[in-house]
Design an enzyme around this catalytic site. Structure first.
Site, PDB file in Angstrom:
ATOM      1  N   TYR A 107       1.075  -1.683  -0.247  1.00 26.44           N
ATOM      2  CA  TYR A 107       0.251   0.187   0.072  1.00 26.44           C
ATOM      3  C   TYR A 107       0.683   1.461  -0.168  1.00 26.44           C
ATOM      4  O   TYR A 107       0.714   1.965  -0.967  1.00 26.44           O
ATOM      5  CB  TYR A 107      -1.577  -0.242   1.182  1.00 26.44           C
ATOM      6  CG  TYR A 107      -1.700  -1.086   1.370  1.00 26.44           C
ATOM      7  CD1 TYR A 107      -2.419  -1.113   0.356  1.00 26.44           C
ATOM      8  CD2 TYR A 107      -1.572  -1.957   1.878  1.00 26.44           C
ATOM      9  CE1 TYR A 107      -3.292  -2.671  -0.092  1.00 26.44           C
ATOM     10  CE2 TYR A 107      -2.574  -3.141   2.277  1.00 26.44           C
ATOM     11  CZ  TYR A 107      -3.509  -3.886   1.025  1.00 26.44           C
ATOM     12  OH  TYR A 107      -4.390  -4.510   0.718  1.00 26.44           O
ATOM     13  N   PRO A 120     -11.210  -0.206  -2.992  1.00 30.98           N
ATOM     14  CA  PRO A 120     -12.472  -1.597  -3.144  1.00 30.98           C
ATOM     15  C   PRO A 120     -13.714  -0.099  -3.320  1.00 30.98           C
ATOM     16  O   PRO A 120     -13.571   0.415  -2.334  1.00 30.98           O
ATOM     17  CB  PRO A 120     -12.667  -2.374  -2.065  1.00 30.98           C
ATOM     18  CG  PRO A 120     -11.037  -1.906  -1.245  1.00 30.98           C
ATOM     19  CD  PRO A 120     -10.432  -1.404  -1.547  1.00 30.98           C
ATOM     20  N   HIS A 343      -7.425   1.245   0.597  1.00 31.98           N
ATOM     21  CA  HIS A 343      -7.635  -0.537   1.169  1.00 31.98           C
ATOM     22  C   HIS A 343      -6.269   0.061   2.705  1.00 31.98           C
ATOM     23  O   HIS A 343      -6.296  -1.389   3.141  1.00 31.98           O
ATOM     24  CB  HIS A 343      -6.580  -0.700   0.180  1.00 31.98           C
ATOM     25  CG  HIS A 343      -7.870  -2.079   0.275  1.00 31.98           C
ATOM     26  ND1 HIS A 343      -7.464  -2.890   1.638  1.00 31.98           N
ATOM     27  CD2 HIS A 343      -7.775  -3.463  -0.693  1.00 31.98           C
ATOM     28  CE1 HIS A 343      -7.613  -3.777   1.244  1.00 31.98           C
ATOM     29  NE2 HIS A 343      -7.794  -4.588  -0.002  1.00 31.98           N
ATOM     30  N   LYS A 423     -23.523 -26.453  -1.309  1.00 32.68           N
ATOM     31  CA  LYS A 423     -23.101 -27.217   0.294  1.00 32.68           C
ATOM     32  C   LYS A 423     -24.534 -28.137   0.447  1.00 32.68           C
ATOM     33  O   LYS A 423     -24.001 -29.232   1.138  1.00 32.68           O
ATOM     34  CB  LYS A 423     -23.885 -26.370   0.803  1.00 32.68           C
ATOM     35  CG  LYS A 423     -23.127 -25.040   1.616  1.00 32.68           C
ATOM     36  CD  LYS A 423     -24.285 -24.144   2.485  1.00 32.68           C
ATOM     37  CE  LYS A 423     -23.244 -23.085   3.412  1.00 32.68           C
ATOM     38  NZ  LYS A 423     -24.143 -21.977   3.300  1.00 32.68           N
ATOM     39  N   SER A 554     -11.957 -12.600  -4.357  1.00 29.20           N
ATOM     40  CA  SER A 554     -12.032 -12.119  -3.383  1.00 29.20           C
ATOM     41  C   SER A 554     -13.238 -12.230  -2.776  1.00 29.20           C
ATOM     42  O   SER A 554     -14.115 -11.881  -3.837  1.00 29.20           O
ATOM     43  CB  SER A 554     -11.613 -11.120  -2.782  1.00 29.20           C
ATOM     44  OG  SER A 554     -11.827 -11.248  -1.900  1.00 29.20           O
TER      45      SER A 554
END
Length: 626
Positions: A107, A120, A343, A423, A554
């Protein structure tokens, strides 16, 4: 830049549990001190796993060359062992051997603009207000919700989160309010006004490119109610009806070195300095945006995602921001809303937990009567614009508009099924989605690529993230078999299950501090710190390929039906973020228009097909003995 701005989190859903804390002095400290230290993984283990990770993404020739370099690096008494010992020494004398290094490399020393490349955004469900009145009422309620959450942070009554039964580091929650990034010529820094005597008592509100300091506490220390906040927001609105000629906030969208120069220039003036400090010290920023240009229903969410990431350019809402501020909530007149966050202080999950809390809070009815004490006029922050600053703003505008034109972003709501389906097949939803991404990419490009998925290291003190490398020998076997006529459905389904199992295992390994990426980075940084020449292992083509993440992904699960979004981390890559809900999955896919080979909508199309094909495959094949 390989570590860009990875937006973190990966834990198969449902593992985050919360327990409440009662306020006891130093409760947060006690909780933190009980957490284990981040381990330094064994050197040989990391080197073996590194070679394994390279297998599906580099040529056999490159691999055999790297095998020689690894053999050299791992020799007893050799350079690898020396660096490993240095790391182990570092781990003994610091609270977390990685966190400072990571903050700097990922960063603070990263020089591309934070806009698109690092920060983000989050797209929240569209609100149903249609006018200024509704916008300000919602904004007031939202601010009240932020202050409600802030009280839990201040009193240390924030519920501790658990993952698989283990308590998580809560430090990031204490970094996101009242903090701001400050540009520097080679490295930025972060200031935090959440602690100490002079705690922040105000937020910044931006409307029509004009900044206001709004005190959000009464003289007795109680937070303003939504009714009081509404009155104050109305005053702000009425004193900023005309758009400001010089959008000062645009400066924060520039390349970090250029912004650092402009920042020093800006602060030479006393008025400017006071205004900038007021923004930096504020609890957070609330941006009251002009309505979004009207678009058709199917591209609406994608447009909102772009608004959250960059504000739509200098002619739209980009001047209505201060991108160095950790938290900026965005509420437009047409009901579109969300946030963008810087971030460096935090990963996605704490931000989303805050959001979930606020969204729930905005649904509550108002309680009690507000005090009728007249409130002071919110303070307008003034700026003296010299010709030089005006020039800096023009430059920033041009660069920003190029960036805005270049960002290709697509929000896709996958409606056919949610996390319930994987699941029901006893497959981790996260592994299932990651495998679908592998299949989509392979079908588009005919080969696999280095894939980054963030894994949380919050089981450890001050833990941030490590990388789950979703491209594995098992995932490549599956994607190659998928469209092959000489494999039966039974075999394909078997390979699919094996690949999801391999992903699960890598995830478990990563969250326990045993992944390879941060360890390799640590060894490299240790070499730099020891002023020895950088080992050949890190100058190798295969290392460059491994660090070139064409897929940066992500999972950021939320209770709210929202989706986080971020830009790609390489010029020819994709940024993919997803929030798996019970019956649907929200995806945000980004790419750059300047790259002819990537296309966000095309990736979305292939991803949708991959998810459906994988479901058909599992339903066709009887469950295996695996």
């Amino acid at each position: 830049h390989c570590f860009g701005s990875q937006k973190e989190y990966s834990l198969p859903c449902g593992l985050l549990k919360q327990t409440a804390l009662n306020k006891i002095p130093g409760r947060f400290q006690l909780h933190q001190e009980a957490l284990p230290y981040l381990p330094v993984p064994p050197l040989q283990q990391t080197l073996d796993r590194y070679l394994l990770a390279l297998q599906p993404i580099v040529s056999p020739e490159e691999l055999s060359h790297t095998q020689k370099l690894v053999a050299e690096f791992r020799k007893p008494g050799g350079v690898g062992e020396r660096l490993q010992k240095g790391l182990e020494r570092r781990a003994k004398k610091t609270e977390n051997w990685l966190s400072d290094w990571w903050l700097k490399t990922a960063y603070l020393e990263y020089r591309l603009p934070v806009v698109v490349h690092s920060s983000p955004g989050v797209v929240l469900p569209k609100q149903d207000f249609l006018d200024r009145q509704g916008q300000l009422r919602f904004a007031a309620k939202l601010i009240e919700g932020i202050l409600d959450f802030k009280t839990m942070i201040d009193n240390e009554t924030l519920p501790v989160e658990y993952m698989g039964g283990k308590p998580l580091c809560m430090n990031q929650y204490y970094q996101i309010l009242s903090s701001c990034r400050i540009p520097g010529p080679k490295r930025d820094s972060i200031v935090n006004y959440a602690k100490g005597k002079k705690q922040s008592r105000h937020i910044t509100v931006v409307h029509n490119f004009q900044f206001f300091e709004l005190d959000v506490y009464n003289s007795d220390g109680s937070p303003l109610t939504a009714d009081q906040l509404f009155i104050q927001l109305e005053k702000i609105w009425n004193t900023s009806l005309q758009t400001n000629k010089e959008p000062i906030g645009i400066l924060t969208t520039n390349h970090r070195n250029s912004w650092a120069k402009a920042y020093n220039n800006l602060l030479k003036d006393k008025t400017n300095k006071e205004s900038v400090r007021a923004i930096e010290k504020s609890i957070c920023t609330v941006c009251l945006d002009a309505p979004m240009p009207r678009v058709s229903e199917d591209i609406y969410k994608s447009r909102v995602a772009a608004q959250m990431l960059h504000g739509g350019g200098s002619r739209l809402n980009s001047g209505n921001r201060w991108f160095d501020k950790t938290l900026q909530f965005i509420i437009a007149e047409d009901g579109s809303c969300g946030l963008v966050y810087e971030h460096a202080p935090s990963e996605g999950p704490p931000i989303v937990a805050l959001l979930d809390h606020i969204v729930e809070f905005t649904k509550k009815p108002e309680v009690g009567k507000s005090s009728t004490v007249p409130l002071p006029m919110p303070k307008k922050l003034r700026f003296n614009i010299t010709p030089e600053i005006k020039n800096d703003i023009e430059q920033a505008k041009q660069n920003l508009n190029i960036m805005v034109e270049d960002l290709d972003i697509k929000v896709m709501v996958f409606h056919q099924f949610g996390k319930g389906f994987p699941k029901s097949e006893k497959i981790s939803p996260d592994a299932f989605i990651q495998l679908a991404l592998q299949l989509a990419y392979y079908r588009m490009y005919g080969h696999a690529c280095a894939t980054y998925e963030s894994a949380s290291l919050r089981m450890f003190r001050l833990g941030r993230t490590d990388t789950i490398r979703s491209t594995s020998v098992a995932s490549l076997k599956f994607v190659q078999s998928m469209d092959s006529p000489d494999k039966s459905d039974q075999e394909k389904a078997e390979l699919l299950r094996r690949a999801t199992q391999a992903h699960r295992e890598y995830t478990d390994m990563a969250i326990r501090g045993n992944a390879i990426d941060r360890h390799l980075l640590g060894l490299k940084l240790q070499a730099i710190e020891d002023l020895v020449s950088i080992p050949e292992l890190f100058m190798d083509t295969a290392y460059a390929v491994a660090m070139h993440f064409n897929l940066s992904t992500s999972q950021v699960p939320a209770k709210t039906d929202c989706v986080m979004c971020f830009g790609p981390v390489v010029p020819d890559g994709y940024g993919v973020c997803y929030n798996p809900m019970e019956e649907h999955i929200n995806f945000a896919i980004s790419a750059f228009n300047s790259c002819a080979d990537t296309n966000a909508a095309r990736m979305a199309h292939y991803l949708e097909k991959a998810l459906l094909d994988m479901r058909i495959l599992l339903q066709a094949a009887p469950k295996s003995k695996l």
